[in-house]
Design an enzyme around this catalytic site. Structure first.
Site, mmCIF file in Angstrom:
data_model
loop_
_atom_site.group_PDB
_atom_site.id
_atom_site.type_symbol
_atom_site.label_atom_id
_atom_site.label_comp_id
_atom_site.label_asym_id
_atom_site.label_seq_id
_atom_site.Cartn_x
_atom_site.Cartn_y
_atom_site.Cartn_z
ATOM 1 N N SER A 38 0.836 -1.209 0.000
ATOM 2 C CA SER A 38 0.000 0.000 0.000
ATOM 3 C C SER A 38 0.870 1.257 0.000
ATOM 4 O O SER A 38 0.532 2.262 -0.625
ATOM 5 C CB SER A 38 -0.899 0.018 1.249
ATOM 6 O OG SER A 38 -1.667 -1.152 1.300
ATOM 7 N N GLU A 89 -4.340 -4.329 -6.776
ATOM 8 C CA GLU A 89 -4.501 -2.997 -7.403
ATOM 9 C C GLU A 89 -5.019 -1.968 -6.402
ATOM 10 O O GLU A 89 -5.852 -1.116 -6.730
ATOM 11 C CB GLU A 89 -5.345 -3.092 -8.673
ATOM 12 C CG GLU A 89 -4.599 -3.909 -9.717
ATOM 13 C CD GLU A 89 -5.021 -3.674 -11.138
ATOM 14 O OE1 GLU A 89 -5.486 -2.574 -11.450
ATOM 15 O OE2 GLU A 89 -4.846 -4.611 -11.933
HETATM 16 C C1 LIG Z 1 -2.401 -12.509 -6.222
HETATM 17 C C2 LIG Z 1 -1.760 -11.147 -6.160
HETATM 18 C C3 LIG Z 1 -1.457 -10.498 -7.331
HETATM 19 C C4 LIG Z 1 -0.845 -9.234 -7.298
HETATM 20 N N1 LIG Z 1 -0.464 -8.620 -8.476
HETATM 21 C C5 LIG Z 1 0.306 -7.497 -8.432
HETATM 22 C C6 LIG Z 1 0.880 -6.947 -9.631
HETATM 23 O O1 LIG Z 1 0.659 -7.451 -10.740
HETATM 24 N N2 LIG Z 1 1.687 -5.865 -9.524
HETATM 25 C C7 LIG Z 1 1.956 -5.282 -8.330
HETATM 26 O O2 LIG Z 1 2.719 -4.313 -8.307
HETATM 27 N N3 LIG Z 1 1.407 -5.761 -7.162
HETATM 28 C C8 LIG Z 1 0.620 -6.863 -7.204
HETATM 29 N N4 LIG Z 1 0.092 -7.395 -6.038
HETATM 30 C C9 LIG Z 1 0.355 -6.715 -4.782
HETATM 31 C C10 LIG Z 1 -0.897 -6.063 -4.198
HETATM 32 O O3 LIG Z 1 -1.263 -4.948 -4.946
HETATM 33 C C11 LIG Z 1 -0.582 -5.725 -2.724
HETATM 34 O O4 LIG Z 1 -0.519 -6.973 -2.029
HETATM 35 C C12 LIG Z 1 -1.603 -4.803 -2.109
HETATM 36 O O5 LIG Z 1 -1.517 -3.533 -2.673
HETATM 37 C C13 LIG Z 1 -1.436 -4.680 -0.579
HETATM 38 O O6 LIG Z 1 -0.126 -4.501 -0.211
HETATM 39 P P1 LIG Z 1 0.496 -5.420 0.941
HETATM 40 O O7 LIG Z 1 0.228 -6.835 0.559
HETATM 41 O O8 LIG Z 1 1.912 -5.004 1.132
HETATM 42 O O9 LIG Z 1 -0.348 -5.086 2.229
HETATM 43 P P2 LIG Z 1 -0.079 -3.868 3.246
HETATM 44 O O10 LIG Z 1 0.146 -2.611 2.489
HETATM 45 O O11 LIG Z 1 0.955 -4.305 4.208
HETATM 46 O O12 LIG Z 1 -1.500 -3.792 3.978
HETATM 47 C C14 LIG Z 1 -1.886 -4.708 4.996
HETATM 48 C C15 LIG Z 1 -3.274 -4.296 5.479
HETATM 49 O O13 LIG Z 1 -3.236 -2.974 6.023
HETATM 50 C C16 LIG Z 1 -4.151 -2.133 5.331
HETATM 51 N N5 LIG Z 1 -3.567 -0.804 5.202
HETATM 52 C C17 LIG Z 1 -2.324 -0.480 4.762
HETATM 53 N N6 LIG Z 1 -2.150 0.840 4.787
HETATM 54 C C18 LIG Z 1 -3.291 1.369 5.252
HETATM 55 C C19 LIG Z 1 -3.743 2.713 5.497
HETATM 56 N N7 LIG Z 1 -2.977 3.772 5.228
HETATM 57 N N8 LIG Z 1 -4.995 2.882 6.003
HETATM 58 C C20 LIG Z 1 -5.808 1.826 6.247
HETATM 59 N N9 LIG Z 1 -5.438 0.542 6.029
HETATM 60 C C21 LIG Z 1 -4.203 0.327 5.540
HETATM 61 C C22 LIG Z 1 -4.354 -2.794 3.978
HETATM 62 O O14 LIG Z 1 -5.585 -2.396 3.390
HETATM 63 C C23 LIG Z 1 -4.321 -4.270 4.344
HETATM 64 O O15 LIG Z 1 -5.578 -4.657 4.839
HETATM 65 C C24 LIG Z 1 -0.564 -8.633 -6.057
HETATM 66 C C25 LIG Z 1 -0.897 -9.294 -4.868
HETATM 67 C C26 LIG Z 1 -1.467 -10.537 -4.909
HETATM 68 C C27 LIG Z 1 -1.767 -11.262 -3.616
#
Ligand SMILES: Cc1cc2nc3c(=O)[nH]c(=O)nc-3n(C[C@H](O)[C@H](O)[C@H](O)COP(=O)(O)OP(=O)(O)OC[C@H]3O[C@@H](n4cnc5c(N)ncnc54)[C@H](O)[C@@H]3O)c2cc1C
Length: 392
Positions: A131, A365
């Site tokens: 994120s 996304e």
């Molecule tokens: C199957 C799959 C395919 C993917 N494909 C791609 C891709 O093609 N390209 C790419 O670049 N990425 C890709 N991703 C990555 C995906 O976009 C990220 O996993 C997602 O954006 C969340 O990031 P994170 O997993 O680091 O969670 P974190 O950012 O660590 O978040 C953990 C939790 O905290 C919450 N959170 C975080 N910050 C805040 C805030 N400021 N306020 C409130 N809540 C918050 C989140 O909503 C979540 O519930 C993919 C992920 C998966 C699992």
């Protein structure tokens, strides 16, 4: 409503609907069970020119617009969410070129993406930055006519199957958001490797992998836009692409609703079809209504883009469409499993797969928490006509 498809769009949508029913639906369970990337579906898209729906005529596409492209992702995702995300990510991985590519870059890459010869990927996320994507650590250092890329990316859709990756890295690690730049990286560039593929809960036929870059030399002509513009571009791309995930979510939700309806018509308890028990009828009505409301938000977004709207209005419409379509997907598929009772929970029936596939649409996304923040931020920029007395 004005967002209804015109005759030509409806005709193409109906052809895709038929193709999805005849050729993709029979493969959906196998794709889910095998966890193998469905190259046969890519071949089907190539044969029928479906990748071309996402590109302008000048680059070998059909130039039929975003609204139609969203309906196509929706139709395919009704029967197979893995097949739906292949189309959505072709758009995601190509948007950097479409939005900021120069003529030479567009000529070099877009026709091969429009034909489907190349699959695309978008590499923003890293192990420590999802994120909070600006916290990325990958770097790109200028060296003569090249940039030298080092670092890694995580959770990248189409890892190992894409020929072209849009990659974000820091060209100025001290400059925060404005130190990030975007590059086109071809899969066969020396030093670039896919180091791991993730087993996962849903969309199991789609690859999700880790990318490693070790002294990868990228020609400077593969820089997208200006140095330092990468973060803004990453966000602009997501504004345009997220509704593709909304379309995937809506397709999953409508597919689950249609299946549950048929099941409820035929399954009898206490002397009548369960669809005639009011508690089940009420669920079906709510599921159908949620899908239709989600469709309204999604198609509105498509229409806005096709009318050339950009900026704040598009950002909010995009986040709303993604949020509502994908929350609907999760809720509706859970209800569909409930309507099928024990049969909903076993693999012989498709709704448990739909429920597993729905979950990712709330996460990738930009998570739905982030979508809510985006919508609220855009709301706070607006001036509303009626202010509460005593506020401000
Ligand atoms: C199957 C799959 C395919 C993917 N494909 C791609 C891709 O093609 N390209 C790419 O670049 N990425 C890709 N991703 C990555 C995906 O976009 C990220 O996993 C997602 O954006 C969340 O990031 P994170 O997993 O680091 O969670 P974190 O950012 O660590 O978040 C953990 C939790 O905290 C919450 N959170 C975080 N910050 C805040 C805030 N400021 N306020 C409130 N809540 C918050 C989140 O909503 C979540 O519930 C993919 C992920 C998966 C699992």
């Amino acid at each position: 409503m004005s967002y209804l498809l015109n005759d030509e769009q409806r005709e193409i949508r109906d052809l895709v609907r038929q193709l999805a029913r005849d050729r993709i639906a029979p493969r959906a369970a196998e794709i889910d069970e095998s966890h193998e990337f469905p190259w046969d579906i890519v071949e089907l898209y190539r044969e029928h020119g479906l990748f071309g729906l996402f590109f302008d005529e000048a680059y070998g596409g059909l130039g039929t617009g975003v609204l139609l492209a969203l309906t196509v992702i929706e139709e395919v995702s009704k029967v197979c969410a893995t097949s739906g995300v292949i189309l959505a990510v072709q758009e995601l991985g190509s948007l950097g070129l479409k939005l900021t590519g120069n003529d030479e870059q567009k000529q070099r890459f877009l026709p091969r993406l429009a034909s489907g010869e190349f699959l695309a990927a978008y590499a923003l996320t890293e192990a420590g930055s999802g994120s909070d994507s600006a916290a990325m650590r990958s770097t790109a250092r200028r060296d003569g006519d090249d940039y030298v890329l080092n670092g890694s990316k995580r959770f990248i859709t189409n890892a190992g199957v894409a020929s072209l990756y849009t990659v974000f890295a820091k060209t100025d690690p001290e400059a925060g958001h404005s130190g990030i730049s975007a590059f086109v990286v071809e899969a066969d560039t020396p030093g670039f490797e896919v180091t791991r593929l993730e087993p996962k809960l849903g969309i199991t036929g789609s690859t999700t992998g880790e990318l490693a870059f070790e002294d990868v030399r990228i020609p400077a002509e593969n820089l997208l836009g200006e140095e330092g513009d990468g973060f803004k571009l990453a966000m602009r791309i997501l504004d345009r692409s997220r509704p593709g995930i909304g379309a995937q979510g809506l397709g999953i939700a409508q597919g689950a609703t249609d299946y549950a309806l048929e099941y409820a018509r035929n399954r009898e308890t206490m002397g009548k079809p369960i669809a005639e028990h009011q508690l089940i009828a009420g669920k079906l009505a709510d599921m159908e209504t949620a899908c239709e409301a989600a469709r309204g938000l999604l198609y509105k977004f498509g229409e806005l883009v096709d009318q050339g709207v950009d900026g704040s209005e598009l950002t909010k419409a995009s986040a709303q469409a993604k949020l509502f379509c994908t929350d609907t997907a999760m809720w509706v598929t859970t209800e569909a499993v409930q309507i099928l009772g024990g049969y909903g929970y076993i693999k012989e029936y498709p709704v448990e797969r739909m429920m597993r596939d729905a979950k990712i649409t709330q996460i990738y996304e930009g998570t739905n928490e982030i979508q809510r923040l985006v919508i609220a931020r855009e709301m706070l920029k607006e001036t509303r006509a009626f202010l509460l007395a005593g506020v401000g």
